[in-house]
Scaffold this active site. Structure first.
Site, PDB file in Angstrom:
ATOM      1  N   CYS A 146       4.716 -41.073   1.768  1.00 42.39           N
ATOM      2  CA  CYS A 146       5.205 -40.305   0.609  1.00 42.39           C
ATOM      3  C   CYS A 146       5.606 -41.223  -0.558  1.00 42.39           C
ATOM      4  CB  CYS A 146       6.415 -39.464   1.041  1.00 42.39           C
ATOM      5  SG  CYS A 146       7.080 -38.526  -0.332  1.00 42.39           S
TER       6      CYS A 146
ATOM      7  N   ASP B  64      -8.731 -36.837  -2.357  1.00 41.78           N
ATOM      8  CA  ASP B  64      -9.848 -36.322  -3.162  1.00 41.78           C
ATOM      9  C   ASP B  64     -10.780 -35.381  -2.419  1.00 41.78           C
ATOM     10  OD1 ASP B  64      -8.822 -37.618  -5.294  1.00 41.78           O
ATOM     11  OD2 ASP B  64     -10.278 -39.262  -5.316  1.00 41.78           O
TER      12      ASP B  64
HETATM   13  C1  LIG Z   1       2.375 -30.877  -3.558  1.00 38.26           C
HETATM   14  C2  LIG Z   1       2.067 -31.928  -2.532  1.00 38.26           C
HETATM   15  C3  LIG Z   1       2.944 -32.148  -1.488  1.00 38.26           C
HETATM   16  C4  LIG Z   1       2.655 -33.130  -0.529  1.00 38.26           C
HETATM   17  N1  LIG Z   1       3.504 -33.294   0.522  1.00 38.26           N
HETATM   18  C5  LIG Z   1       3.179 -34.147   1.523  1.00 38.26           C
HETATM   19  C6  LIG Z   1       3.983 -34.231   2.707  1.00 38.26           C
HETATM   20  O1  LIG Z   1       4.991 -33.530   2.859  1.00 38.26           O
HETATM   21  N2  LIG Z   1       3.583 -35.113   3.664  1.00 38.26           N
HETATM   22  C7  LIG Z   1       2.458 -35.898   3.539  1.00 38.26           C
HETATM   23  O2  LIG Z   1       2.136 -36.675   4.433  1.00 38.26           O
HETATM   24  N3  LIG Z   1       1.680 -35.811   2.441  1.00 38.26           N
HETATM   25  C8  LIG Z   1       2.011 -34.950   1.454  1.00 38.26           C
HETATM   26  N4  LIG Z   1       1.173 -34.827   0.372  1.00 38.26           N
HETATM   27  C9  LIG Z   1      -0.059 -35.645   0.300  1.00 38.26           C
HETATM   28  C10 LIG Z   1      -1.263 -34.881   0.837  1.00 38.26           C
HETATM   29  O3  LIG Z   1      -1.111 -34.568   2.194  1.00 38.26           O
HETATM   30  C11 LIG Z   1      -2.572 -35.685   0.637  1.00 38.26           C
HETATM   31  O4  LIG Z   1      -2.509 -36.848   1.415  1.00 38.26           O
HETATM   32  C12 LIG Z   1      -2.799 -36.069  -0.825  1.00 38.26           C
HETATM   33  O5  LIG Z   1      -2.556 -34.983  -1.685  1.00 38.26           O
HETATM   34  C13 LIG Z   1      -4.241 -36.567  -1.041  1.00 38.26           C
HETATM   35  O6  LIG Z   1      -5.154 -35.537  -0.807  1.00 38.26           O
HETATM   36  P1  LIG Z   1      -5.910 -34.759  -2.021  1.00 38.26           P
HETATM   37  O7  LIG Z   1      -6.357 -35.838  -3.010  1.00 38.26           O
HETATM   38  O8  LIG Z   1      -7.048 -34.067  -1.315  1.00 38.26           O
HETATM   39  O9  LIG Z   1      -4.893 -33.848  -2.633  1.00 38.26           O
HETATM   40  C14 LIG Z   1       1.469 -33.884  -0.611  1.00 38.26           C
HETATM   41  C15 LIG Z   1       0.586 -33.643  -1.675  1.00 38.26           C
HETATM   42  C16 LIG Z   1       0.859 -32.683  -2.618  1.00 38.26           C
HETATM   43  C17 LIG Z   1      -0.124 -32.440  -3.720  1.00 38.26           C
END
Ligand SMILES: Cc1cc2nc3c(=O)[nH]c(=O)nc-3n(C[C@H](O)[C@H](O)[C@H](O)COP(=O)(O)O)c2cc1C
Length: 329
Positions: free
Chosen positions: A107, A213
């Site tokens: 995080c 992504d």
């Molecule tokens: C609103 C939001 C909240 C997130 N909360 C967490 C979380 O609680 N724990 C975690 O491991 N990743 C969290 N993430 C990260 C996502 O799990 C993911 O790894 C990240 O968004 C990259 O994926 P994407 O580019 O497909 O969005 C969060 C992402 C977003 C956008």
């Protein structure tokens, strides 16, 4: 073009569909997990929960950690920095009924970093491994961890990542989710899928879940194909579009991706409101729904207008009125 989507395993947990719901704080609560499951997500992870919160019996714990018989297999994610507390919290998660305990060392938000949690732990690889070992010893269920490629953006060697991954698998971790951005980058720039491919090649017999992504259903298939990871985790891509999973399955089968009609969106909006009111109450539920409404509006032919309408929602009646006006039955 059709492509094969293979089941995968997280230790003893078998998952038939390799496009999974990523943990998202403020979003992947029980209500949204069930909504995604009904539309094809087979494996979901909870929002992150502070280890100490998992140990204090009270309203927060029962809301954050509540499960449903239809919500399996499910990972429960913990964030913290002390092996003993994380181990005790993991035991509590297992007792509640989570099938997998996932440890967050990824995080990037300031609050977590300033308290030496989440992504900060990419700077404390030995402590990460102490936590993994303590949690592994505390529970019988599979243990997984979520990491980023490095803390510093300029760190291209990713030494800490490799040390953590190697050590965690040696300690008995059952899977690793890698978000291939650095902690410093937060969400800026492109996720590095080439690194993901190298990681999977190196840990060929381990379960690696890719993150970063996967914004459209085609991205999930592309990640699986280009990197060889066992599963692709969907985060931002499925906010407002819980049909994402079904659409990925359609694409893989060579079909047109499913498109939800306005009537179906209406049904979903009402169902989600009810679930949120049940989880948070009639007062908080609709306020929590606003951010979902803003995302759901994207699928509407007049997204701007609908988004503005959802922003003002204060009660279940307000929500239903927006739905009534913009989503014909
Ligand atoms: C609103 C939001 C909240 C997130 N909360 C967490 C979380 O609680 N724990 C975690 O491991 N990743 C969290 N993430 C990260 C996502 O799990 C993911 O790894 C990240 O968004 C990259 O994926 P994407 O580019 O497909 O969005 C969060 C992402 C977003 C956008």
């Amino acid at each position: 073009m059709a492509s094969e989507l293979r089941p995968f395993s997280i230790g003893t947990v078998r998952v038939r569909f390799p496009v999974v719901l990523a943990p998202m704080a403020g979003y992947t609560d029980l209500a949204y997990r069930l909504i995604c499951r009904q539309r094809g997500a087979e494996y979901c992870t909870s929002e992150m929960v502070l280890d100490r919160c998992a140990l204090i019996h009270g309203k927060l714990r029962s809301r954050l950690l509540c499960l449903d018989p239809g919500d399996h297999p499910v990972g429960g994610q913990l964030i913290g920095n002390e092996p003993e507390v994380m181990a005790e919290a993991a035991r509590a998660m297992e007792q509640i009924g989570f099938d997998v305990v996932d440890l967050n060392f990824a995080c990037p938000v300031h609050k977590a970093l300033s308290r030496r949690r989440g992504g900060h732990m990419m700077r404390e690889s030995e402590q990460v491994l102490r936590i993994v070992r303590a949690v592994r010893a505390a529970v019988d269920c599979p243990v997984t961890l979520k990491v980023r490629r490095s803390f510093d953006e300029a760190d291209h060697e990713c030494e800490a990542f490799w040390r953590i991954a190697e050590g965690a698998f040696d300690a008995g971790a059952d899977a690793l989710t890698l978000h291939t951005r650095s902690v410093e980058a937060k969400y800026a720039g492109r996720a590095d899928w080439e690194l993901l491919a190298r990681v999977k090649e190196h840990f060929a017999d381990k379960t690696i879940i890719g993150s970063g992504d996967v914004l459209r259903p085609a991205d999930a298939l592309a990640m699986l194909e280009q990197t060889g990871v066992d599963a692709a985790a969907v985060a931002r891509g499925c906010l407002g579009n819980p049909w994402f999973f079904r659409q990925a399955a359609d694409l893989a089968a060579g079909r047109e991706p499913y498109r939800a009609s306005l009537a179906e969106q209406r049904e979903l909006l009402l169902e989600h409101l009810d679930a949120a009111c049940k989880l948070y109450g009639r007062l908080r539920g609709p306020r929590i729904m606003r951010k979902f409404g803003i995302k759901y509006a994207r699928l509407h032919p007049h997204p701007k207008e609908v988004r503005m309408a959802f922003v003002d929602v204060k009660s279940p009646e307000d929500w239903r009125a927006v739905v009534e006006e913009h989503y014909p039955a």
